[in-house]
Design a protein around this motif. Sequence first.
Motif, PDB file in Angstrom:
ATOM      1  N   TYR A 221     -65.989 -29.741  14.463  1.00 61.97           N
ATOM      2  CA  TYR A 221     -67.363 -29.314  14.226  1.00 61.97           C
ATOM      3  C   TYR A 221     -67.621 -27.907  14.760  1.00 61.97           C
ATOM      4  CZ  TYR A 221     -68.251 -33.911  12.447  1.00 61.97           C
ATOM      5  OH  TYR A 221     -68.206 -35.033  11.673  1.00 61.97           O
ATOM      6  N   LYS A 222     -66.872 -27.499  15.773  1.00 64.95           N
ATOM      7  CA  LYS A 222     -66.953 -26.104  16.196  1.00 64.95           C
ATOM      8  C   LYS A 222     -66.407 -25.206  15.100  1.00 64.95           C
ATOM      9  CE  LYS A 222     -65.726 -22.762  19.773  1.00 64.95           C
ATOM     10  NZ  LYS A 222     -65.419 -21.705  18.768  1.00 64.95           N
ATOM     11  N   GLU A 223     -65.298 -25.611  14.525  1.00 64.95           N
ATOM     12  CA  GLU A 223     -64.699 -24.847  13.429  1.00 64.95           C
ATOM     13  C   GLU A 223     -65.662 -24.752  12.244  1.00 64.95           C
ATOM     14  OE1 GLU A 223     -60.928 -25.268  10.307  1.00 64.95           O
ATOM     15  OE2 GLU A 223     -60.993 -26.520  12.120  1.00 64.95           O
ATOM     16  N   LEU A 224     -66.334 -25.866  11.927  1.00 66.84           N
ATOM     17  CA  LEU A 224     -67.282 -25.876  10.823  1.00 66.84           C
ATOM     18  C   LEU A 224     -68.460 -24.940  11.099  1.00 66.84           C
ATOM     19  CD1 LEU A 224     -67.946 -27.176   8.072  1.00 66.84           C
ATOM     20  CD2 LEU A 224     -69.131 -28.994   9.321  1.00 66.84           C
ATOM     21  N   GLY A 225     -69.017 -25.027  12.311  1.00 62.86           N
ATOM     22  CA  GLY A 225     -70.128 -24.153  12.678  1.00 62.86           C
ATOM     23  C   GLY A 225     -69.737 -22.686  12.687  1.00 62.86           C
ATOM     24  N   ASP A 226     -68.544 -22.396  13.192  1.00 61.43           N
ATOM     25  CA  ASP A 226     -68.058 -21.004  13.205  1.00 61.43           C
ATOM     26  C   ASP A 226     -67.992 -20.446  11.792  1.00 61.43           C
ATOM     27  OD1 ASP A 226     -67.780 -20.932  15.951  1.00 61.43           O
ATOM     28  OD2 ASP A 226     -65.631 -21.412  15.935  1.00 61.43           O
ATOM     29  N   LYS A 227     -67.508 -21.249  10.857  1.00 60.90           N
ATOM     30  CA  LYS A 227     -67.402 -20.800   9.466  1.00 60.90           C
ATOM     31  C   LYS A 227     -68.777 -20.473   8.880  1.00 60.90           C
ATOM     32  CE  LYS A 227     -63.121 -22.788   7.624  1.00 60.90           C
ATOM     33  NZ  LYS A 227     -62.571 -23.617   6.520  1.00 60.90           N
ATOM     34  N   VAL A 228     -69.755 -21.324   9.167  1.00 57.19           N
ATOM     35  CA  VAL A 228     -71.106 -21.095   8.649  1.00 57.19           C
ATOM     36  C   VAL A 228     -71.687 -19.809   9.208  1.00 57.19           C
ATOM     37  CG1 VAL A 228     -73.474 -21.976   8.584  1.00 57.19           C
ATOM     38  CG2 VAL A 228     -71.554 -23.550   8.264  1.00 57.19           C
ATOM     39  N   LEU A 229     -71.555 -19.607  10.516  1.00 53.07           N
ATOM     40  CA  LEU A 229     -72.147 -18.432  11.151  1.00 53.07           C
ATOM     41  C   LEU A 229     -71.449 -17.141  10.714  1.00 53.07           C
ATOM     42  CD1 LEU A 229     -72.767 -19.877  14.726  1.00 53.07           C
ATOM     43  CD2 LEU A 229     -74.456 -19.500  12.921  1.00 53.07           C
ATOM     44  N   ARG A 230     -70.176 -17.207  10.418  1.00 57.22           N
ATOM     45  CA  ARG A 230     -69.484 -16.027   9.885  1.00 57.22           C
ATOM     46  C   ARG A 230     -69.987 -15.703   8.481  1.00 57.22           C
ATOM     47  NH1 ARG A 230     -64.767 -18.195  12.365  1.00 57.22           N
ATOM     48  NH2 ARG A 230     -64.095 -19.097  10.371  1.00 57.22           N
ATOM     49  N   GLU A 231     -70.238 -16.739   7.710  1.00 49.79           N
ATOM     50  CA  GLU A 231     -70.693 -16.556   6.328  1.00 49.79           C
ATOM     51  C   GLU A 231     -72.133 -16.048   6.277  1.00 49.79           C
ATOM     52  OE1 GLU A 231     -70.196 -17.013   2.056  1.00 49.79           O
ATOM     53  OE2 GLU A 231     -68.729 -17.244   3.666  1.00 49.79           O
ATOM     54  N   TYR A 232     -72.937 -16.456   7.271  1.00 45.36           N
ATOM     55  CA  TYR A 232     -74.361 -16.110   7.281  1.00 45.36           C
ATOM     56  C   TYR A 232     -74.726 -15.432   8.601  1.00 45.36           C
ATOM     57  CZ  TYR A 232     -74.551 -19.080   3.205  1.00 45.36           C
ATOM     58  OH  TYR A 232     -74.329 -19.618   1.962  1.00 45.36           O
ATOM     59  N   PRO A 233     -74.521 -14.128   8.684  1.00 47.08           N
ATOM     60  CA  PRO A 233     -74.814 -13.405   9.935  1.00 47.08           C
ATOM     61  C   PRO A 233     -76.289 -13.413  10.298  1.00 47.08           C
ATOM     62  CG  PRO A 233     -74.218 -11.885   8.161  1.00 47.08           C
ATOM     63  CD  PRO A 233     -73.908 -13.252   7.665  1.00 47.08           C
ATOM     64  N   ASN A 234     -77.148 -13.761   9.339  1.00 47.49           N
ATOM     65  CA  ASN A 234     -78.587 -13.869   9.629  1.00 47.49           C
ATOM     66  C   ASN A 234     -78.895 -15.066  10.519  1.00 47.49           C
ATOM     67  OD1 ASN A 234     -77.792 -15.030   6.865  1.00 47.49           O
ATOM     68  ND2 ASN A 234     -79.613 -16.236   7.349  1.00 47.49           N
ATOM     69  N   MET A 235     -78.044 -16.097  10.500  1.00 48.83           N
ATOM     70  CA  MET A 235     -78.291 -17.309  11.290  1.00 48.83           C
ATOM     71  C   MET A 235     -78.030 -17.061  12.762  1.00 48.83           C
ATOM     72  SD  MET A 235     -76.865 -20.584   9.183  1.00 48.83           S
ATOM     73  CE  MET A 235     -77.383 -20.904   7.490  1.00 48.83           C
ATOM     74  N   LYS A 236     -78.947 -17.537  13.577  1.00 51.52           N
ATOM     75  CA  LYS A 236     -78.772 -17.440  15.026  1.00 51.52           C
ATOM     76  C   LYS A 236     -77.982 -18.624  15.567  1.00 51.52           C
ATOM     77  CE  LYS A 236     -83.026 -14.791  15.775  1.00 51.52           C
ATOM     78  NZ  LYS A 236     -83.423 -14.660  14.358  1.00 51.52           N
ATOM     79  N   MET A 237     -78.092 -19.765  14.886  1.00 50.82           N
ATOM     80  CA  MET A 237     -77.389 -20.963  15.363  1.00 50.82           C
ATOM     81  C   MET A 237     -77.384 -22.032  14.287  1.00 50.82           C
ATOM     82  SD  MET A 237     -80.317 -22.438  17.970  1.00 50.82           S
ATOM     83  CE  MET A 237     -80.842 -20.772  18.458  1.00 50.82           C
ATOM     84  N   ILE A 238     -76.459 -22.978  14.448  1.00 47.27           N
ATOM     85  CA  ILE A 238     -76.445 -24.170  13.606  1.00 47.27           C
ATOM     86  C   ILE A 238     -76.216 -25.390  14.489  1.00 47.27           C
ATOM     87  CG2 ILE A 238     -73.986 -23.807  13.043  1.00 47.27           C
ATOM     88  CD1 ILE A 238     -74.579 -25.292  10.371  1.00 47.27           C
ATOM     89  N   ALA A 239     -77.010 -26.418  14.262  1.00 41.74           N
ATOM     90  CA  ALA A 239     -76.860 -27.691  14.966  1.00 41.74           C
ATOM     91  C   ALA A 239     -76.376 -28.731  13.969  1.00 41.74           C
ATOM     92  CB  ALA A 239     -78.184 -28.135  15.576  1.00 41.74           C
ATOM     93  N   ILE A 240     -75.375 -29.507  14.359  1.00 43.73           N
ATOM     94  CA  ILE A 240     -74.790 -30.510  13.475  1.00 43.73           C
ATOM     95  C   ILE A 240     -74.829 -31.866  14.170  1.00 43.73           C
ATOM     96  CG2 ILE A 240     -72.733 -31.209  12.189  1.00 43.73           C
ATOM     97  CD1 ILE A 240     -71.868 -28.284  12.147  1.00 43.73           C
ATOM     98  N   THR A 241     -75.407 -32.849  13.506  1.00 41.29           N
ATOM     99  CA  THR A 241     -75.444 -34.200  14.065  1.00 41.29           C
ATOM    100  C   THR A 241     -74.115 -34.898  13.816  1.00 41.29           C
ATOM    101  OG1 THR A 241     -76.490 -35.026  12.038  1.00 41.29           O
ATOM    102  CG2 THR A 241     -77.945 -34.433  13.862  1.00 41.29           C
ATOM    103  N   LEU A 242     -73.734 -35.758  14.743  1.00 39.62           N
ATOM    104  CA  LEU A 242     -72.447 -36.457  14.696  1.00 39.62           C
ATOM    105  C   LEU A 242     -72.719 -37.963  14.738  1.00 39.62           C
ATOM    106  CD1 LEU A 242     -70.633 -34.304  17.418  1.00 39.62           C
ATOM    107  CD2 LEU A 242     -70.768 -33.851  14.973  1.00 39.62           C
TER     108      LEU A 242
END
Length: 341
Positions: A221-242
């Motif tokens: 999930y860290k890998e998934l979040g890292d990918k999203v934030l690289r793709e969208y530099p406008n995002m400050k953060m992403i939270a993912i439920t498990l």
Amino acid sequence: MKYLTFGEIMLRLRSVGHERLFQSNLMEATFGGGEANVAVSLANYGENVSYFTVLPDNPIGDECIKELRKFGVDTSLIQRGKGRMGIYFLENGANQLPSKVTYDREYSSIALSKPGDVNWDEVFKGVEWFHITGITPAISESAMELSLESVKKAKEKGITVSCDLNYRKNLWKYGKKASEVMRELAKYVDVAIANEEDVQKSLDITVDVKVEEGKLDKSKYKELGDKVLREYPNMKMIAITLRESHSADHNGWSACLNDGKNFYLSRQYEIKDIIDRVGGGDSFAGGLIYGLNNYKEKKDALEFAVAASCLKHSIIGDFNRVSVSDVKKLLEGDGSGRVQR
């Protein structure tokens, strides 16, 4: 802080107990919808929150507005229009039988709304935080265009935008792929909220996550979040439920938050004998928005959100009927369920 949430609220018809749909002639009628659920959570936490939607000008719409007002949600912005109120039918699952949602929301008032119908300057007056989900743009092509209009206008005004990606495969029927729309909408989002399926189906960003096995590899999930934030530099953060689904009524529940610098992982709750899991993600979103604006540390905000959503699994209905003190008691270790006298 003034909050605004925008989306569709529906009439919810639930079979009684664990009956199959129409097994008997009784159904529980309440109201619910992702963005309205977030508004109710924030109101229960004492926050100044408005909810915006379009409702039919009939007694069902009247009762819906009354219900939201009961919780202290500001409904003064709600527009009345042509169309109907959407409905969803719910069967509660148990053991190996999953819960099931059936939508009946075509030609609803919000589905018929289109760009130009809303005076966003008026709607956004005084607003500092705007919340939307991936459900609204899935309802219809005109609702999709209205959703994009809303986030663009919010960013023009410098408003923080949060979005629960909320992929709903049964709604994307009007010709647009979810990722085609959501990848554009995500360009205007500061705080993204999702589960792993939402990210992969809404943004076409994938990692090898196997949720069906009941045990999650949380490093993925860290890998998934890292990918999203690289793709969208406008995002400050992403939270993912498990969610570890051992059965329909026994889940492991936790979440992570990635701000590009730090990766936070919450404690995990083992939730057994689930009463109602619908609205669990919305209660997480409401808790996270509250936490990010009331705690100095993001880790504390994450823990508040997970605890709040843990409690929601024990409450019938879409709305999370808990207070800040209820959540804090669980955070402080009081999860025994003993009678409070």
